[in-house]
Write a protein that holds these residues in place. Structure first.
Motif, PDB file in Angstrom:
ATOM      1  N   LYS A  98       1.038  -1.120   0.129  1.00  0.00           N
ATOM      2  CA  LYS A  98       0.151  -0.121  -0.147  1.00  0.00           C
ATOM      3  C   LYS A  98       0.851   1.376  -0.068  1.00  0.00           C
ATOM      4  CE  LYS A  98      -3.813  -1.928   2.151  1.00  0.00           C
ATOM      5  NZ  LYS A  98      -5.048  -1.840   1.061  1.00  0.00           N
ATOM      6  N   ALA A  99       1.996   1.286   0.610  1.00  0.00           N
ATOM      7  CA  ALA A  99       2.747   2.370   0.805  1.00  0.00           C
ATOM      8  C   ALA A  99       3.554   2.589  -0.472  1.00  0.00           C
ATOM      9  CB  ALA A  99       4.076   2.177   1.834  1.00  0.00           C
ATOM     10  N   LEU A 100       3.762   1.630  -1.102  1.00  0.00           N
ATOM     11  CA  LEU A 100       4.388   1.955  -2.411  1.00  0.00           C
ATOM     12  C   LEU A 100       3.705   2.526  -3.535  1.00  0.00           C
ATOM     13  CD1 LEU A 100       6.329  -1.358  -2.843  1.00  0.00           C
ATOM     14  CD2 LEU A 100       7.531   0.777  -2.613  1.00  0.00           C
ATOM     15  N   ARG A 101       2.349   2.382  -3.551  1.00  0.00           N
ATOM     16  CA  ARG A 101       1.299   2.979  -4.177  1.00  0.00           C
ATOM     17  C   ARG A 101       1.332   4.727  -4.288  1.00  0.00           C
ATOM     18  NH1 ARG A 101      -3.759  -0.451  -2.434  1.00  0.00           N
ATOM     19  NH2 ARG A 101      -2.962  -2.437  -3.146  1.00  0.00           N
ATOM     20  N   HIS A 102       2.003   5.307  -2.959  1.00  0.00           N
ATOM     21  CA  HIS A 102       1.858   6.492  -2.929  1.00  0.00           C
ATOM     22  C   HIS A 102       3.211   7.335  -3.172  1.00  0.00           C
ATOM     23  CE1 HIS A 102      -1.961   6.098  -0.877  1.00  0.00           C
ATOM     24  NE2 HIS A 102      -1.439   5.212  -0.288  1.00  0.00           N
ATOM     25  N   ILE A 103       4.185   6.469  -3.849  1.00  0.00           N
ATOM     26  CA  ILE A 103       5.383   7.066  -4.250  1.00  0.00           C
ATOM     27  C   ILE A 103       5.750   7.093  -5.714  1.00  0.00           C
ATOM     28  CG2 ILE A 103       6.384   6.623  -1.935  1.00  0.00           C
ATOM     29  CD1 ILE A 103       8.020   4.510  -3.298  1.00  0.00           C
TER      30      ILE A 103
END
Length: 429
Positions: free
Chosen positions: A281-286
């Protein structure tokens, strides 16, 4: 009791009262005289230290000597101290003198920027002034001369300044100018200047586009002024979601990137996500996922945290060099996978072509006694106030400071310590 006895008693009481009143009157006169003497000494101290600071600024600009800098710093320490006494002598708890308090804020800001920030730059630059330092000093010099004129105009009518309807002679303007100069010197990506900005309307439109994944109900600027912090110039905006929960974002006023997102409400509960699920999920925001150094920290529920979360650090890598300045910091709720926080300072920073004059062994020999155990972390690129927010190639080390794991960064060309930061993360294996 006979009338003559009553008369005698009254006479004695009146005489005693006159003696007491006379004594008190004399005490009050002496107190007022002493207070006036103190006021005079404090007023003279303000003028003396202001003039001395102006002279030392001139001398520092002419000679760039360490002695001139130290004398200027000492003079401003004295000026801030005596200005505080000036405020205290000319206000009461019932009638605070906000005009003088505002002036004191300006003097404290001036003291801080010269004693701390200019001092750091001077040491980093081998005891020389840069163009940016000189420009700041010249602007502060002008404000000090303005303050001296204003001081002479208001010194005899300080009690009038308590009334906000009366003119402060320009004291508030000088204080505001000093704070603005200090802000741009300390925090602007172009020291001493505002770069060109997008309009607030353009930034708001970008915010709607970039934050569309949240399905926002409302996005509105918190203020129309640009916020400047650590080289980043942003507009602050409030985001209201469909469930009425609120968040805030920082939109880069130069290029429209989302520099920060912060959820303002929590969702307490048990941990539902694994670290691997939260990572996806975190990687979707970078913006980039390739060749990134990935680290993580898990925060369970404690006294200060209602919602457990995973905190990720993603730093771009160029060959074996970590671009610390461009790192993303992302927090994901361990309860429901919501984005809780996103931070990103710079983007697309190039690795400087700097000669490695100081090796890591040189740095460790010079600093080990002061810093203790130093674990080498490789070459990195940082941007900080000590670099005027320009990218610098550095040696990075892990140390323990006050019981906290800390990263320290040393310029490969000068060997100077130019940046440090607490580091809670551990590598993702």
């Amino acid at each position: 009791m006979k009338p003559n006895k009553i008369t005698a008693i009254i006479a004695v009481v009146l005489f005693a009262s006159m003696l007491v009143n006379g004594f008190l009157y004399r005490e009050i006169q002496q107190h007022d005289q002493h207070l006036n003497t103190v006021r005079q000494m404090v007023s003279e101290g303000i003028e003396r230290n202001t003039r001395h600071s102006i002279r030392q600024m001139n001398l520092l600009l002419e000679t760039e000597s360490q002695e001139a800098l130290m004398r200027l710093q000492w003079s401003l320490e004295e000026l801030a101290s005596v200005f505080q006494q000036w405020v205290m002598l000319n206000e009461t708890e019932e009638q605070p003198n906000k005009r003088l308090q505002d002036g004191l804020t300006g003097m404290e800001t001036l003291r801080n920027v010269i004693v701390n920030h200019l001092g750091r730059q001077y040491e980093n630059q081998e005891k020389q002034l840069s163009e940016y330092d000189r420009e700041m000093l010249l602007k502060m010099h002008d404000q000090m001369e303005r303050f001296l004129l204003i001081y002479h105009n208001i010194e005899g009518r300080l009690d009038e300044l308590i009334d906000p309807e009366n003119s402060d002679g320009g004291l508030g303007q000088v204080s505001d100018q000093i704070q603005e100069i200090a802000l741009l010197y300390r925090h602007s990506s172009i020291p001493n200047e505002h770069p060109e900005y997008l309009s607030i309307d353009e930034s708001e439109a970008i915010a709607w586009e970039k934050m569309g994944f949240l399905d926002p109900k409302q996005i509105e600027p918190e203020m129309e002024r640009v916020r400047i912090r650590n080289g980043i110039h942003t507009y602050s905006m409030r985001v209201v979601l469909q469930d009425e929960s609120e968040s805030r974002i920082e939109v880069d006023a130069q290029n429209g990137r989302i520099r920060e997102y912060q959820a303002l409400s929590s969702n307490p509960g048990e941990v539902q996500l694994t670290m691997e699920e939260a990572l996806k999920k975190a990687l979707r925001h970078i913006d980039e996922n390739n060749n990134m150094k990935k680290e993580v920290f898990f925060q369970p529920i404690n006294g200060a945290t209602e919602e457990p979360f995973y905190a990720f650090l993603f730093a771009p890598m160029n060959s074996e060099i970590e671009i610390v300045s461009d790192a993303y910091r992302v927090q994901i709720s361990a309860v429901d996978g919501r984005l809780l926080q996103l931070q990103n300072g710079y983007c697309s920073t190039e690795v400087p072509d700097s000669p490695v004059v100081y090796s890591r062994q040189d740095i460790m020999r010079q600093w080990r006694d002061e810093l203790g155990s130093m674990t080498y972390n490789g070459l990195s690129v940082v941007r900080s106030f000590d670099t005027h927010y320009e990218p610098k190639l550095v040696h990075s080390f892990r140390i323990m400071k006050s019981g906290q794991q800390t990263m320290v960064y040393f310029d490969v060309t000068t060997g100077n310590l130019i940046h440090e930061a607490f580091h809670i993360y551990e590598p993702i294996l």
